[in-house]
Scaffold this motif. Structure first.
Motif, PDB file in Angstrom:
ATOM      1  N   THR A  29       8.043   4.974   8.134  1.00  0.00           N
ATOM      2  CA  THR A  29       7.950   5.150   6.684  1.00  0.00           C
ATOM      3  C   THR A  29       8.566   3.972   5.957  1.00  0.00           C
ATOM      4  O   THR A  29       7.988   3.461   4.981  1.00  0.00           O
ATOM      5  N   LEU A  32       6.312   0.995   6.164  1.00  0.00           N
ATOM      6  CA  LEU A  32       5.130   1.157   5.324  1.00  0.00           C
ATOM      7  C   LEU A  32       5.449   0.889   3.870  1.00  0.00           C
ATOM      8  O   LEU A  32       4.710   0.199   3.159  1.00  0.00           O
ATOM      9  N   GLN A  38       0.436  -3.118   1.858  1.00  0.00           N
ATOM     10  CA  GLN A  38       0.167  -1.694   2.000  1.00  0.00           C
ATOM     11  C   GLN A  38       0.405  -0.963   0.681  1.00  0.00           C
ATOM     12  O   GLN A  38      -0.345  -0.045   0.322  1.00  0.00           O
ATOM     13  N   THR A  42      -2.220   1.367  -1.175  1.00  0.00           N
ATOM     14  CA  THR A  42      -1.975   2.800  -1.246  1.00  0.00           C
ATOM     15  C   THR A  42      -1.518   3.298  -2.607  1.00  0.00           C
ATOM     16  O   THR A  42      -1.701   4.477  -2.931  1.00  0.00           O
ATOM     17  N   THR A  82      -4.165   5.520   2.874  1.00  0.00           N
ATOM     18  CA  THR A  82      -2.968   5.607   3.723  1.00  0.00           C
ATOM     19  C   THR A  82      -3.309   6.000   5.148  1.00  0.00           C
ATOM     20  O   THR A  82      -2.904   5.334   6.108  1.00  0.00           O
ATOM     21  N   GLY A  86      -4.690   1.821   5.749  1.00  0.00           N
ATOM     22  CA  GLY A  86      -3.356   1.291   6.011  1.00  0.00           C
ATOM     23  C   GLY A  86      -2.902   1.506   7.442  1.00  0.00           C
ATOM     24  O   GLY A  86      -2.345   0.606   8.075  1.00  0.00           O
ATOM     25  N   GLN A  87      -3.128   2.702   7.968  1.00  0.00           N
ATOM     26  CA  GLN A  87      -2.699   3.002   9.331  1.00  0.00           C
ATOM     27  C   GLN A  87      -3.493   2.196  10.356  1.00  0.00           C
ATOM     28  O   GLN A  87      -2.932   1.721  11.348  1.00  0.00           O
ATOM     29  N   VAL A 121       2.715   8.908   7.531  1.00  0.00           N
ATOM     30  CA  VAL A 121       1.552   8.985   6.651  1.00  0.00           C
ATOM     31  C   VAL A 121       1.699  10.141   5.671  1.00  0.00           C
ATOM     32  O   VAL A 121       1.429  10.012   4.468  1.00  0.00           O
ATOM     33  N   THR A 124       4.224   9.355   2.919  1.00  0.00           N
ATOM     34  CA  THR A 124       3.640   8.428   1.951  1.00  0.00           C
ATOM     35  C   THR A 124       2.636   9.137   1.054  1.00  0.00           C
ATOM     36  O   THR A 124       2.591   8.898  -0.164  1.00  0.00           O
ATOM     37  N   GLU A 125       1.843  10.022   1.627  1.00  0.00           N
ATOM     38  CA  GLU A 125       0.852  10.744   0.832  1.00  0.00           C
ATOM     39  C   GLU A 125       1.515  11.661  -0.190  1.00  0.00           C
ATOM     40  O   GLU A 125       1.019  11.803  -1.313  1.00  0.00           O
ATOM     41  N   GLN A 128       2.415   9.511  -3.002  1.00  0.00           N
ATOM     42  CA  GLN A 128       1.201   9.147  -3.732  1.00  0.00           C
ATOM     43  C   GLN A 128       0.728  10.283  -4.632  1.00  0.00           C
ATOM     44  O   GLN A 128       0.389  10.067  -5.802  1.00  0.00           O
TER      45      GLN A 128
END
Length: 257
Positions: A29, A32, A38, A42, A82, A86-87, A121, A124-125, A128
């Motif tokens: 994390t 990222l 990124q 994202t 993401t 990104g991944q 992920v 991060t989501e 977002q």
């Protein structure tokens, strides 16, 4: 072996598996969120698209406020950026530089590494979704529908795009993954119902594009959040199929070196 008072005997061995996964997820994390490219992909791009197309009448989004149509699609775009783009890029270059090979030889099992990446992920989501939702509310968004349906769509969408991203990163060279992931991102942005309604592509195009994971996710979110529909079972089924196929293929064909 006996030890004198005040001394400590070493206890070699790996940390408990949950602690290893949590530590790796925290590292993933941080990496990222520190990556400028990124963050552009994202956070910045979805935010700019939401603000621009909600404020300027560029695309015909039908009756009602433009943000009511756009916000669900932008949320779907954020998941794709993401979990897939990104991944795929990050994992592809980790594979090229031998990072995955070294991690695979550590006490953390390979499935634990993938679990840690998935956790990163998801974190991060969440960030977002919070950011984009706040911006959408500021633009006058009025969502409806069942939060459970939204959550299920986001989870299945994440699983589908993660499987496809890992499949790409584990089978292509890093440079090819970079080019292909960005190209797919742009194509699905235009033809996935994110900003341009699928009805604009004609009857045949609508049916074909509707089978894509980004279309299923954006349409499902739009049905729930804009129209207040119940469980979008058709879109959920499409995402579930993509998730199963993508994750199974990634598990079978992923190359660690």
């Amino acid at each position: 072996m006996t030890t004198a008072p005040g001394t400590y005997a070493p206890r070699p061995g790996a940390a408990p598996l949950p602690r290893m996964i949590a530590a790796q997820a925290a590292l993933e994390t941080r990496m990222l969120l520190r990556n400028g490219e990124q963050l552009l992909l994202t956070v910045v791009i979805p935010t700019l698209l939401l603000v621009l197309f909600s404020s300027v009448d560029i695309v015909d989004t039908g009756s009602g406020e433009a943000v009511d149509f756009l916000a669900p699609g932008i949320l779907a775009l954020a998941v794709m950026s993401t979990a897939f783009t990104g991944q795929a890029i990050a994992t592809g270059f980790e594979r090229r530089y031998g990072v995955l090979k070294r991690l695979a030889s550590s006490p953390l099992p390979r499935w634990g590494l993938m679990a840690a990446k998935t956790a990163a992920v998801l974190v991060t989501e969440v960030l977002q979704v919070i950011l984009l939702t706040a911006i959408a509310f500021a633009l006058g968004w009025s969502p409806h529908g069942n939060p459970a349906a939204v959550l299920l769509l986001l989870i299945l969408g994440t699983a589908a795009f993660s499987g496809l991203g890992l499949l790409m990163a584990g089978t292509l060279k890093a440079e090819a993954t970079l080019a292909a992931a960005n190209l797919v991102f742009l194509l699905l942005l235009v033809g996935g119902g994110v900003i341009v309604p699928l009805e604009k592509f004609g009857s045949a195009g609508q049916h074909v594009l509707g089978l894509l994971p980004i279309s299923a996710l954006s349409d499902g979110l739009r049905d729930v959040l804009q129209h207040g529909a119940g469980m979008p079972w058709g879109d959920l089924a499409i995402l579930a199929v993509w998730a199963v196929v993508g994750l199974a293929a990634a598990g079978k064909f992923f190359r660690w070196e």
